[in-house]
Design an enzyme around this catalytic site. Structure first.
Site: not given
Ligand SMILES: Cc1cc2nc3c(=O)[nH]c(=O)nc-3n(C[C@H](O)[C@H](O)[C@H](O)COP(=O)(O)OP(=O)(O)OC[C@H]3O[C@@H](n4cnc5c(N)ncnc54)[C@H](O)[C@@H]3O)c2cc1C
Length: 348
Positions: A174, A247, A343
């Protein structure tokens, strides 16, 4: 789509935790030129920048006084053959490139539709492709770095386009270089190396059930993805129904001495030996054993079916969410001497 910057935008609908917060300025970027214009806007006004993907891993502590840039670059493509000597698994033979604004699920579906191996265990993780490397997403025994080839990013300080190889991303559990250098790069696209032939990775508890042990070499990636989807749907609340960010805490990693001390006190401790001799503890087990699974207080709580998932049914603000999370971490620490680390990324 014409690029424009809007003012005073409510972010709640963009965040899976449904935290009420506003952005002073907000824009959606669909190409590099939009990103450059947005950066010029922040520079001219000396504003902070927040990059937003699908909003599934962020907590807004308060309103954001700068520019929130939502990444909407699109495109998924199969590319040429793998180079020799590349940092990839021996059986990987198909490059797939995806733009940062594609949903992670669109990329998983793209690979499954072509029968490719590599993303089946990472099925149904919310969010965008560009955010996946930030915390080296992982699930059901697989992490992104196992299929990752390289990515292209734009350096915020000078607008340069930079290619990061897998080792340059410094992936670990992570974590990545980008998580530690928050806000310095905007990820534009990611290249993975998938395989047209492969073996199902079913070691994670529960995955093997429903498969015939004598026919495992016949299992297709889609069947693994379906099994993962079933397990995820049974355990994880849908953010559209119960706001959450998956998580909420990392699984803590402790040294062997601390693991042995905890095991002496709790014979059923859930821990996993790591390659470096340390142990990963199951944060969900710690929370459950501390009696906090299903605990809800003033609209925020820990989910009753998955102790690691913080839920926000009351659509409380970021401070309420973080105060509740700190109380959970305090109680776990008081009981086990292990501090849980949050996280999701916290802004501002
Ligand atoms: C129901 C649920 C289940 C999940 N299950 C998992 C799982 O099984 N495993 C896991 O690892 N995670 C899980 N997650 C967490 C999440 O889905 C991941 O971390 C995902 O990669 C976040 O993507 P996002 O586009 O929503 O990022 P955001 O929440 O929009 O951003 C997260 C971070 O990334 C940065 N960011 C986003 N895009 C970019 C970019 N293009 N360039 C630079 N920085 C950027 C943002 O600035 C922020 O700091 C889960 C979340 C939920 C709600």
């Amino acid at each position: 789509m014409t690029f424009c910057i809007s003012e005073n935008i409510d972010l709640q609908r963009f965040l899976t935790l449904a935290i009420p917060a506003k952005a002073r300025f907000f824009c959606v970027v669909t190409c590099i030129d939009d990103i450059r214009q947005a950066l010029e806007f922040t520079r001219a006004r000396n504003l902070p920048l927040m990059v937003l993907g699908g909003g599934s891993n962020v907590v807004m502590r308060s309103d954001f006084a700068g520019l929130v840039m939502q990444i909407a670059l699109r495109g998924i493509d199969v590319q040429a053959e793998v180079k020799e000597g590349a940092e990839i698994a021996a059986d990987a033979n198909v490059y797939v490139a995806a733009a940062a604004g594609e949903s992670w699920q669109a990329l998983v579906d793209f690979s499954l539709a072509r029968g490719l191996w590599g993303l089946e265990n990472l099925n149904l993780i919310p969010g965008t492709v560009g955010a996946a490397p930030i915390q080296n997403i992982g699930a059901y025994g697989v992490e992104l770095d196992q299929v990752f080839y390289d990515l292209q990013a734009l350096r915020v300080s000078d607008g340069e386009l930079v290619v990061f190889s897998k080792s340059a991303c410094e992936f670990s559990y992570r974590d990545s270089f980008f998580k530690r250098s928050k806000g310095e790069y905007i990820i534009l696209s990611v290249r993975l190396c998938l395989a047209s032939h492969g073996v199902a990775k079913l070691a994670y508890p529960g995955l093997l059930d429903n498969f015939d042990p004598s026919g495992l070499d016949q299992v297709l990636p889609m069947a693994v993805a379906d099994r993962v989807a079933k397990l995820r749907r049974a355990k994880l609340p849908d953010p559209a129904v119960i706001p959450n960010a998956g998580s909420f805490f990392h699984n803590p990693i402790v040294d062997a001495k601390q693991e042995a001390r905890l095991r002496a006190e709790h014979a059923d401790l859930v821990s996993y030996l790591q390659a470096d001799g340390r142990y990963k503890l199951a944060a969900a087990w710690l929370i459950d054993r501390a009696g906090l699974k299903g605990k809800v207080s003033e609209g925020v709580g820990m989910h009753a079916h998955q102790a690691l998932v913080l839920i926000n049914p009351g659509r409380c603000d970021g401070n309420q969410v973080l105060n509740f999370a700190h109380r959970i971490a305090d109680q776990v620490e008081a009981m086990f001497g292990v501090r849980l680390v949050i996280e999701p990324q916290i802004y501002p």
